[in-house]
Design an enzyme around this catalytic site. Structure first.
Site, PDB file in Angstrom:
ATOM      1  N   ASN A  10       0.859  -1.192   0.000  1.00 27.95           N
ATOM      2  CA  ASN A  10       0.000   0.000   0.000  1.00 27.95           C
ATOM      3  C   ASN A  10       0.893   1.240   0.000  1.00 27.95           C
ATOM      4  O   ASN A  10       1.506   1.562   1.015  1.00 27.95           O
ATOM      5  CB  ASN A  10      -0.897  -0.027   1.250  1.00 27.95           C
ATOM      6  N   LYS A  12      -0.020   4.282  -0.292  1.00 28.18           N
ATOM      7  CA  LYS A  12      -0.671   5.484   0.254  1.00 28.18           C
ATOM      8  C   LYS A  12      -0.465   6.663  -0.715  1.00 28.18           C
ATOM      9  O   LYS A  12      -0.442   6.438  -1.927  1.00 28.18           O
ATOM     10  CB  LYS A  12      -0.150   5.789   1.662  1.00 28.18           C
ATOM     11  N   HIS A  96      -9.651   1.496   5.356  1.00 24.76           N
ATOM     12  CA  HIS A  96      -8.330   1.673   5.980  1.00 24.76           C
ATOM     13  C   HIS A  96      -8.471   2.706   7.103  1.00 24.76           C
ATOM     14  O   HIS A  96      -9.189   3.691   6.971  1.00 24.76           O
ATOM     15  CB  HIS A  96      -7.326   2.154   4.931  1.00 24.76           C
ATOM     16  N   GLU A  98      -6.711   5.030   8.077  1.00 21.55           N
ATOM     17  CA  GLU A  98      -6.398   6.431   7.728  1.00 21.55           C
ATOM     18  C   GLU A  98      -7.598   7.091   7.056  1.00 21.55           C
ATOM     19  O   GLU A  98      -7.836   8.286   7.234  1.00 21.55           O
ATOM     20  CB  GLU A  98      -5.141   6.477   6.839  1.00 21.55           C
ATOM     21  N   GLU A 166      -5.532  -4.639  11.110  1.00 18.69           N
ATOM     22  CA  GLU A 166      -4.485  -3.636  11.291  1.00 18.69           C
ATOM     23  C   GLU A 166      -4.748  -2.849  12.565  1.00 18.69           C
ATOM     24  O   GLU A 166      -5.533  -1.890  12.557  1.00 18.69           O
ATOM     25  CB  GLU A 166      -4.478  -2.666  10.111  1.00 18.69           C
ATOM     26  N   GLY A 172       2.456   2.346  10.758  1.00 19.66           N
ATOM     27  CA  GLY A 172       3.439   3.418  10.587  1.00 19.66           C
ATOM     28  C   GLY A 172       4.192   3.795  11.856  1.00 19.66           C
ATOM     29  O   GLY A 172       4.892   4.794  11.875  1.00 19.66           O
ATOM     30  N   SER A 212       3.403  -2.030  10.503  1.00 19.56           N
ATOM     31  CA  SER A 212       4.850  -2.053  10.702  1.00 19.56           C
ATOM     32  C   SER A 212       5.489  -3.404  10.345  1.00 19.56           C
ATOM     33  O   SER A 212       6.408  -3.863  11.022  1.00 19.56           O
ATOM     34  CB  SER A 212       5.199  -1.652  12.143  1.00 19.56           C
TER      35      SER A 212
HETATM   36  C1  PEP Z   1      -0.836   0.270   6.074  1.00 21.48           C
HETATM   37  O1  PEP Z   1      -0.827   1.352   5.543  1.00 21.48           O
HETATM   38  O2  PEP Z   1      -1.814  -0.449   5.917  1.00 21.48           O
HETATM   39  C2  PEP Z   1       0.310  -0.135   6.893  1.00 21.48           C
HETATM   40  C3  PEP Z   1       0.261  -1.292   7.477  1.00 21.48           C
HETATM   41  O3  PEP Z   1       1.378   0.740   6.993  1.00 21.48           O
HETATM   42  P1  PEP Z   1       2.818   0.407   7.626  1.00 21.48           P
HETATM   43  O4  PEP Z   1       3.269  -0.911   7.029  1.00 21.48           O
HETATM   44  O5  PEP Z   1       3.674   1.539   7.202  1.00 21.48           O
HETATM   45  O6  PEP Z   1       2.644   0.299   9.094  1.00 21.48           O
END
Ligand code: PEP
Length: 261
Positions: A10, A12, A96, A98, A166, A172, A212
């Site tokens: 992803n 983003k 998601h 975000e 998640e 992040g 992460s």
């Molecule tokens: C994500 O955006 O779904 C995500 C898991 O980001 P990151 O791997 O940077 O934590």
């Protein structure tokens, strides 16, 4: 067990057309063709993604990070599931954290997005997860139940579904949930799904872990029976790190398959 492991990248709101071209050629390595990989790019890059995938005969599938809740019409700025389908998109993220947090997407919108994607034969990847406060207060199960129920009630899905667990605090932050803890939640999620699906169908639904994940920790997740892949943000931006992550996953998947035989 017949679930195929899936690695979703992803990007983003990051990357460029040039980095996309470079990335696609660098991840086009023969030893990774057996791993199902999906790249979710920012929408303007879908045309380049389609073109480069064809040119390279790349097995990396096209993914989107969002879809309109409406199937078409006068909705300025929106992009429909049919448009995504025209560009070869086969997986799309829904919900998601975000987008829940910054774009204030509602449950009604998520439900409509799922319906729109299924109508076009695109597989939604429904993202669910609790915040740090909810986690500390032991509310994980209740939050996940609500996040599933608000989109799956009263009807179960009329098409394939992938879940991405998640935990919001892991995204992040460089602070992933440990693999054993993630496995526990994934197992609970699979049990929760039995409210809407038969036990056999629940065994077919892939549940990815996200938050992460990087090339150092990815393999650990895939060793657990209910973790069917990973959703990767920052760890997917650089082709060499993403390749390392996929190589680690390939070896973990082989180990898991062997231990199941
Ligand atoms: C994500 O955006 O779904 C995500 C898991 O980001 P990151 O791997 O940077 O934590």
């Amino acid at each position: 067990m017949t679930r195929t492991q899936l690695v979703m990248a992803n990007w983003k709101q990051q990357g460029s057309e040039q980095t996309l071209k470079q990335w696609l050629s660098e991840v086009n390595v023969p030893e990774l063709t057996a791993i199902s990989r999906v790249l979710c790019v920012p929408l303007p890059y879908l045309a380049t993604l389609r073109q480069q995938r064809a040119a390279l005969q790349s097995p990396v599938l096209a993914g989107a990070q969002l879809v309109s809740a409406w199937t078409g019409g006068a909705y300025t700025g929106e992009v429909s599931a049919a448009m995504l389908s025209e560009f070869g998109v086969t997986y799309t993220l829904v919900g998601h954290s975000e987008r829940r947090q910054w774009l204030l997407e509602t449950a009604d919108s998520r439900r409509a997005q799922l319906a729109a994607l299924w109508q076009q034969g695109i597989t939604p990847v429904l993202c669910v997860g609790e915040t740090a406060a909810q986690h500390q207060q032991g509310q994980t199960f209740a939050v996940l139940w609500q996040q599933l129920a608000e989109v799956l009630d009263p009807q179960p899905a009329p098409g394939p579904l992938v879940l991405a667990y998640e935990p919001v605090f892991a995204i992040g932050s460089g602070q992933p949930l440990s693999a054993p803890d993630a496995q526990q939640v994934h197992q609970q999620l699979r049990q929760l799904l039995q409210h809407w699906y038969s036990a056999a169908d629940c065994q077919q639904i892939r549940i990815l872990y996200g938050g992460s994940v990087n090339s150092n920790n990815a393999a650990e997740y895939l060793r657990y029976p209910d973790i069917d892949g990973v959703l990767v943000g920052s760890g997917s931006l650089k082709a060499d790190s993403f390749n390392a992550l996929c190589r680690a996953i390939a070896s973990a998947v082989t180990a898991k398959t062997v231990s199941l035989i």
